[in-house]
Design an enzyme around this catalytic site. Structure first.
Site, PDB file in Angstrom:
ATOM      1  N   ASN A   5       0.850  -1.193   0.000  1.00 31.28           N
ATOM      2  CA  ASN A   5       0.000   0.000   0.000  1.00 31.28           C
ATOM      3  C   ASN A   5       0.887   1.245   0.000  1.00 31.28           C
ATOM      4  OD1 ASN A   5      -2.060   1.849   0.290  1.00 31.28           O
ATOM      5  ND2 ASN A   5      -2.291   1.512   2.488  1.00 31.28           N
ATOM      6  N   TRP A   6       0.980   1.864  -1.174  1.00 34.26           N
ATOM      7  CA  TRP A   6       1.868   3.036  -1.279  1.00 34.26           C
ATOM      8  C   TRP A   6       1.273   4.288  -0.650  1.00 34.26           C
ATOM      9  CZ3 TRP A   6       4.765   3.592  -6.623  1.00 34.26           C
ATOM     10  CH2 TRP A   6       5.663   2.530  -6.760  1.00 34.26           C
ATOM     11  N   LYS A   7      -0.008   4.244  -0.297  1.00 36.36           N
ATOM     12  CA  LYS A   7      -0.697   5.444   0.209  1.00 36.36           C
ATOM     13  C   LYS A   7      -0.468   6.594  -0.790  1.00 36.36           C
ATOM     14  CE  LYS A   7       0.381   3.835   4.804  1.00 36.36           C
ATOM     15  NZ  LYS A   7      -0.141   3.918   6.136  1.00 36.36           N
ATOM     16  N   HIS A  93      -9.863   1.489   4.774  1.00 35.07           N
ATOM     17  CA  HIS A  93      -8.582   1.734   5.459  1.00 35.07           C
ATOM     18  C   HIS A  93      -8.810   2.784   6.548  1.00 35.07           C
ATOM     19  CE1 HIS A  93      -4.471   2.796   6.322  1.00 35.07           C
ATOM     20  NE2 HIS A  93      -4.098   1.697   5.678  1.00 35.07           N
ATOM     21  N   GLU A  95      -7.108   5.161   7.636  1.00 35.48           N
ATOM     22  CA  GLU A  95      -6.775   6.555   7.310  1.00 35.48           C
ATOM     23  C   GLU A  95      -7.951   7.250   6.634  1.00 35.48           C
ATOM     24  OE1 GLU A  95      -3.192   5.698   5.207  1.00 35.48           O
ATOM     25  OE2 GLU A  95      -2.122   5.325   7.077  1.00 35.48           O
ATOM     26  N   GLU A 161      -5.787  -4.499  10.892  1.00 35.98           N
ATOM     27  CA  GLU A 161      -4.773  -3.478  11.092  1.00 35.98           C
ATOM     28  C   GLU A 161      -5.107  -2.652  12.338  1.00 35.98           C
ATOM     29  OE1 GLU A 161      -2.727  -2.356   7.261  1.00 35.98           O
ATOM     30  OE2 GLU A 161      -4.648  -1.330   7.164  1.00 35.98           O
ATOM     31  N   GLY A 167       1.908   2.797  10.689  1.00 33.28           N
ATOM     32  CA  GLY A 167       2.834   3.914  10.492  1.00 33.28           C
ATOM     33  C   GLY A 167       3.491   4.413  11.769  1.00 33.28           C
ATOM     34  N   SER A 203       3.011  -1.518  10.568  1.00 30.95           N
ATOM     35  CA  SER A 203       4.466  -1.340  10.765  1.00 30.95           C
ATOM     36  C   SER A 203       5.295  -2.594  10.506  1.00 30.95           C
ATOM     37  CB  SER A 203       4.751  -0.804  12.174  1.00 30.95           C
ATOM     38  OG  SER A 203       4.175   0.470  12.335  1.00 30.95           O
TER      39      SER A 203
HETATM   40  C1  PEP Z   1      -1.019   0.449   5.992  1.00 31.01           C
HETATM   41  O1  PEP Z   1      -0.779   1.181   5.050  1.00 31.01           O
HETATM   42  O2  PEP Z   1      -2.149   0.005   6.182  1.00 31.01           O
HETATM   43  C2  PEP Z   1       0.055   0.111   6.922  1.00 31.01           C
HETATM   44  C3  PEP Z   1      -0.064  -0.951   7.677  1.00 31.01           C
HETATM   45  O3  PEP Z   1       1.119   0.947   6.920  1.00 31.01           O
HETATM   46  P1  PEP Z   1       2.508   0.693   7.686  1.00 31.01           P
HETATM   47  O4  PEP Z   1       3.024  -0.641   7.225  1.00 31.01           O
HETATM   48  O5  PEP Z   1       3.380   1.832   7.249  1.00 31.01           O
HETATM   49  O6  PEP Z   1       2.218   0.689   9.141  1.00 31.01           O
END
Ligand code: PEP
Length: 242
Positions: A5-7, A93, A95, A161, A167, A203
């Site tokens: 997931n590049w966001k 997600h 976010e 998650e 993050g 993470s």
């Molecule tokens: C995510 O984008 O859902 C995620 C888990 O990011 P990260 O790995 O940076 O925590």
């Protein structure tokens, strides 16, 4: 499955380099279990390079709009995402749930819109730190999964998650991941959710991935920050075979 997931990161130049490094570093056998989710503006280019170089990765979008009607300025429908080359789409997600107040009814519409368009869904669920500390993790997950009520037979990858692990550099304890995953598996059975894979996200990097993947109840990973480096992403995915 391994979801990169590049966001809101990347560029056309980065995409070219990333895919070239994937070609060099990612084991051939593991490629079909990887889904690249770049920002929507790079999906078409990613799809062309993946096909041209026969890389074998699937592509996912990071969001989809519900097809309420076509008068939605800025909207991107599931069929548009398919057109660009997406096979999957991330829905729910944290976010987006947090920043755009995405409600359960909106998420349900997105799940429906994605399915009608023939996209496979990666549905994200997870509790906040506040909810965890209040002992509400199970209740939160169960409520988030209730979005699937009356949507039976919708095939989904679910990504667990914990919001406090995304993050932040704080990976959840292995025993906690195990407990949450087992709970989700039970609930998906009760709710008749057609679960094709249950991934952990939060993470994850190449130092933590192997232990998490050793759990039988973890079928994959959703990787944000660490997926921006193709070599690091490859190391995580290749570790399942080494
Ligand atoms: C995510 O984008 O859902 C995620 C888990 O990011 P990260 O790995 O940076 O925590």
């Amino acid at each position: 499955m391994f979801i990169a997931n590049w966001k809101m990161n990347g560029s056309e130049a980065m995409l070219k380099i990333w895919l070239a490094e994937i070609k060099e570093n990612l084991n051939q056998d593991a490629r079909s279990s990887c889904i690249l989710c770049p920002p929507v503006c790079f999906i078409s280019q990613a799809s062309k390079i993946i096909q041209r170089d026969d890389l074998g990765l699937a592509i996912g979008a990071q969001d989809v709009d519900p097809e309420i009607h076509s008068a939605l300025t800025g909207g991107i429908s599931g069929s548009m995402l398919k057109d660009l080359g997406s096979e999957y789409v991330i829905v729910g997600h944290s976010e987006r749930r947090v920043n755009f107040n995405e409600s359960s009814s909106l998420l349900k519409s997105k799940l429906e819109a994605a399915t009608i368009s023939g996209l496979k869904v990666i549905f994200c669920i997870g509790e906040s730190l506040e909810e965890k500390e209040a002992g509400k993790s199970f209740e939160v997950l169960e409520n988030q999964l209730k979005v699937y009520n009356s949507l039976t037979n919708l095939e989904s990858i679910i990504a667990y998650e914990p919001v406090w692990a995304i993050g932040t550099g704080k990976v959840a304890e292995i025993s906690y991941i195990s407990e949450m995953h087992n709970f989700i598996i039970e609930k998906t059975k009760e709710l008749n959710i057609n679960l094709i894979s249950l991934a952990y996200g939060g993470s994850v990097n190449s130092s933590s991935s192997k232990e998490i993947l050793s759990l039988e109840e973890v079928n994959g990973l959703l990787i944000g920050g660490a997926s921006l480096e193709a070599k690091e992403f490859s190391k995580i995915v290749n570790s399942i075979e080494n």
